[in-house]
Enzyme design. Sequence first.
Site, short mmCIF file in Angstrom:
data_model
loop_
_atom_site.label_atom_id
_atom_site.label_comp_id
_atom_site.label_asym_id
_atom_site.label_seq_id
_atom_site.Cartn_x
_atom_site.Cartn_y
_atom_site.Cartn_z
N ASN A 1 0.86 -1.23 -0.11
CA ASN A 1 0.12 0.03 -0.08
C ASN A 1 0.77 1.24 0.07
O ASN A 1 1.46 1.65 0.95
CB ASN A 1 -1.01 -0.01 1.43
CG ASN A 1 -1.69 1.32 1.39
OD1 ASN A 1 -1.78 2.04 0.48
ND2 ASN A 1 -2.62 1.20 2.59
N GLU B 1 -7.05 4.35 7.73
CA GLU B 1 -6.69 5.91 7.42
C GLU B 1 -7.84 6.51 6.74
O GLU B 1 -8.22 7.66 6.73
CB GLU B 1 -5.57 6.03 6.76
CG GLU B 1 -4.27 5.92 7.42
CD GLU B 1 -2.87 5.28 6.60
OE1 GLU B 1 -2.87 5.49 5.48
OE2 GLU B 1 -2.17 4.77 7.51
N HIS C 1 -9.67 1.14 4.92
CA HIS C 1 -8.30 1.32 5.53
C HIS C 1 -8.74 2.03 6.69
O HIS C 1 -9.41 3.24 6.40
CB HIS C 1 -7.13 1.83 4.57
CG HIS C 1 -5.87 1.90 5.10
ND1 HIS C 1 -5.56 2.72 6.04
CD2 HIS C 1 -4.84 0.94 4.95
CE1 HIS C 1 -4.23 2.46 6.51
NE2 HIS C 1 -3.89 1.47 5.85
N GLY D 1 2.14 1.98 10.86
CA GLY D 1 3.04 3.09 10.74
C GLY D 1 3.93 3.35 12.26
O GLY D 1 4.32 4.49 12.22
N LYS E 1 -0.02 4.25 -0.49
CA LYS E 1 -0.52 5.51 0.53
C LYS E 1 -0.16 6.77 -0.40
O LYS E 1 -0.41 6.67 -1.92
CB LYS E 1 -0.19 5.55 1.69
CG LYS E 1 -0.21 4.36 2.50
CD LYS E 1 0.06 4.55 3.98
CE LYS E 1 -0.27 3.16 4.89
NZ LYS E 1 -0.36 3.30 6.04
N GLU F 1 -5.67 -5.25 10.43
CA GLU F 1 -4.69 -4.34 10.61
C GLU F 1 -5.12 -3.39 12.01
O GLU F 1 -5.67 -2.38 12.00
CB GLU F 1 -4.56 -2.84 9.52
CG GLU F 1 -4.35 -3.78 8.04
CD GLU F 1 -3.74 -2.55 7.44
OE1 GLU F 1 -2.57 -2.94 6.72
OE2 GLU F 1 -4.42 -1.78 7.13
N SER G 1 3.41 -2.39 10.55
CA SER G 1 4.63 -2.22 10.57
C SER G 1 5.28 -3.78 10.30
O SER G 1 6.15 -4.03 11.05
CB SER G 1 4.78 -1.94 12.28
OG SER G 1 4.43 -0.85 12.71
P1 PGA Z 1 2.70 0.24 7.74
O1 PGA Z 1 1.27 0.29 7.06
O2 PGA Z 1 3.27 -1.17 7.09
O3 PGA Z 1 3.48 1.28 7.25
O4 PGA Z 1 2.39 0.09 9.17
C1 PGA Z 1 0.34 -0.73 6.94
C2 PGA Z 1 -0.97 -0.33 6.21
O5 PGA Z 1 -1.40 0.83 6.46
O6 PGA Z 1 -1.59 -1.01 5.32
#
Ligand code: PGA
Length: 274
Positions: free
Chosen positions: A13, A103, A101, A179, A15, A173, A219
């Site tokens: 992803n 976010e 997601h 993140g 982003k 997730e 992560s």
């Molecule tokens: P990350 O993000 O691997 O940077 O923690 C995962 C995601 O948001 O799908």
Amino acid sequence: MSPRARTALIAGNWKMHTTQATARDLARAVADIAAAPGVADAVDVLVAPPFTALAAVADVARGTPVRVAAQDMHWADTGAFTGEVSPVMVAELATHVILGHSERRHGFGETDGDVNRKAHAALAHGLVPIVCVGETLAERDAGKTDAVVARQVDAALEGAAPDEAGRAVVAYEPVWAIGTGRACDPAEAGRVMRLIRQRVAAAFGAPAADAVRLVYGGSVTPDNAAAYFADPDIDGALVGGASLKADAFGAIIRAAAVAPGAPAPAGARKEQPT
Ligand code: PGA
């Protein structure tokens, strides 16, 4: 060792990162990794660039094992929705779409109902929905993890046919792991995956629960990836930060390719002609 019940899926992803040029370069590097012997037949590799780079990445991915996903979409085919992108548009360029997601849910107010409408739209247009679910830290601390995840899974897939549910991907997730560098303990991630599979089984039956792919996100790095893939209920990963570096993403892909239960390399398979 019995082969994995489901082919591993490693999704990147991206982003709100990459321009068309840097997206092309990254996609080319990922395509080389995905096509490598021992990887191509063991792992499905997917990248989710921002909308502005979807066409560029779709061009690069054509003829390679890499599949392309959008990071979100609207549920309507067309209409007066300034700034939105429809499933018809996405289906021209991608095979998958990330939905719900954290976010989107927490930064842009997306609801379970929105995610459900989008999942139906994706399935109606032949797109594989990658439905993201996961609890916040406050919800975890309050002992609500299982209830939140169950509610989100039920709501996202409500009204789908069993074969549609089986085609979907659910990404667990935990919001606090995204993140932050604070990855979820693999045993706990595996526990939640089994809860998700049970929800799918209860709503859609055992064949759908056996088919649905469940991936972990939050992560994931080359250092911790193998610990997730060792669990037979964790079918892969949704990777954010580490997917922006081809080396790191490649190491995660290769960890899935050699995970216990992954198919043996083609040359080592008995049924394979020599
Ligand atoms: P990350 O993000 O691997 O940077 O923690 C995962 C995601 O948001 O799908």
